[in-house]
Design an enzyme around this catalytic site. Structure first.
Site: not given
Ligand SMILES: *Cc1c(COP(=O)(O)O)cnc(C)c1O
Length: 372
Positions: A48, A99, A170, A195
């Site tokens: 962890r 998001y 983000d 992504k």
């Molecule tokens: C998909 C996404 C998230 C969340 O990520 P996960 O890996 O699905 O938990 C956060 N911000 C954006 C812009 C996203 O496209």
């Protein structure tokens, strides 16, 4: 072409970083380490706290972003860890368009009186910074999901800092290839590595990057205490994804530009959002601040939700599915999600992949001609 970072360009860093120093007969690639416990006497007794496969992934992302990277089980895991230190009752300023799960998380915490959440149009710098007075944290997403709005990153980050608010970005849609928010003054950058970074729609992973050593240590501590740890297979796959990230982005954004231009001229299309279109509201900022316009676009069709659903139901080369950033082109009607109630019912979001542009266009044209 991306800008150089410490001598090397992103295309090179993506391939050379996160590797062991060369040893005779040593493997070129970092091994996939599957272990919950490590022999005593070192600094990582239990998994962890760390894993050599995560470390390699973190080195690569850190080198691309120019900071110290901490990986998490998912993008939301990274987001939850970043939000951990918002003081009780503290104000978080967030974009109206962002998001959906991060908006939902902040709304739930606001409803539980844990914090105050204030939504702003993040592309309006003056309004956003006005809301930051007395705030604990400014949440920036740029380009925004799903409308591809582009924020004035440097003005927001520097303004937030001046007002004593933490600037968090983000940067999932831009990837570390197209923008580097730490250079623009952000305190923390995060990606859903699920992504573009992973790039093959086969894993969940998140990563937060900061140039502040103490903040990175705190993120590691939160990860260790709350268990948002990545799997080593996911980290290994994502590192493999990074090797081709610049190539995939280059290919996908070239295609996205062509599709956006052709969609703009299509009679069944009411509007297109893509920062690469010279008429797009985000074009000038993106051209100034980013190394490319990205692989995401959104468009509205005439005929409302039924027409948009018909397009999704009839594509064959594109795939009707949620998520983004993989080599396969995905399309979805975003307002099908209750959390996207504010989005136009006929808005289709497209995550452009790496197929041939003409095959994608032929498929889209045929789907647009299909009666609802
Ligand atoms: C998909 C996404 C998230 C969340 O990520 P996960 O890996 O699905 O938990 C956060 N911000 C954006 C812009 C996203 O496209």
């Amino acid at each position: 072409m991306t800008r150089a970072r410490g001598g090397l360009r992103a295309e090179t860093i993506a391939i050379t970083s996160g590797r062991e120093p060369p040893l005779p007969d040593g493997p070129l690639n970092v091994p996939l380490v599957l272990a919950s416990s490590f022999h005593a006497g070192g600094s990582t007794p239990y998994a962890r706290e760390g894993n050599p496969t995560w470390t390699a992934f973190e080195q690569a992302v850190g080198a691309l972003e120019g900071g110290d990277a901490v990986s998490f089980s998912s993008g939301m895991g990274a987001i939850a860890a970043i939000l951990e230190d918002v003081p009780l009752g503290g104000r978080v300023v967030l974009p109206t368009v962002a998001y959906m799960e991060v908006r939902s998380l902040l709304r739930q915490r606001a409803d539980a009186d844990r914090l105050e959440a204030v939504q702003v149009d993040i592309t309006d710098t003056e309004v956003a910074l006005h809301a930051c007075e007395g705030a604990a944290l400014l949440w920036i997403e740029s380009p925004t999901n799903p409308l591809l709005g582009v924020a004035d990153m440097a003005a927001l980050c520097q303004g937030a800092r001046r007002l004593g608010a933490l600037a968090v970005v983000d940067s999932t849609l831009a990837t570390p290839i197209l923008q580097r928010p730490l250079t623009a003054g952000a305190d923390v950058v995060l990606h859903s590595a699920t992504k573009f970074i992973g790039g093959h729609s086969d894993l969940l992973l998140g990563v937060a990057i900061t140039s502040d050593e103490r903040r990175a240590a705190r993120l590691r501590q939160v990860r260790e205490m709350t268990g948002g740890t990545p799997g080593s297979l996911e980290a290994w796959l994502a590192l493999r994804g990074i090797r081709t990230l610049p190539l995939r982005i280059a290919q996908a954004q070239t295609t996205a530009q062509v599709l956006a231009e052709r969609l703009s001229a299509h009679p069944a299309v009411v509007s297109v959002r893509y920062p690469g279109l010279s008429t797009d509201p985000g074009h000038q900022r993106a051209a100034r601040d980013m190394d490319g316009f990205g692989a995401m676009l959104a468009f509205e069709v005439s005929g409302g939700a039924p027409r948009a659903d018909a397009v999704c139901a009839s594509v064959r080369v594109l795939t009707h599915a949620t998520s983004l950033g993989g080599v396969e082109t995905l399309i979805e009607r975003r307002a099908r999600w209750p959390a996207e109630a504010g989005i136009s019912p006929s808005l289709l979001r497209v995550s452009v992949g790496c197929e041939h542009v003409e095959d994608l266009w032929t498929d889209l044209e045929r789907a647009l001609a299909t009666p609802p």
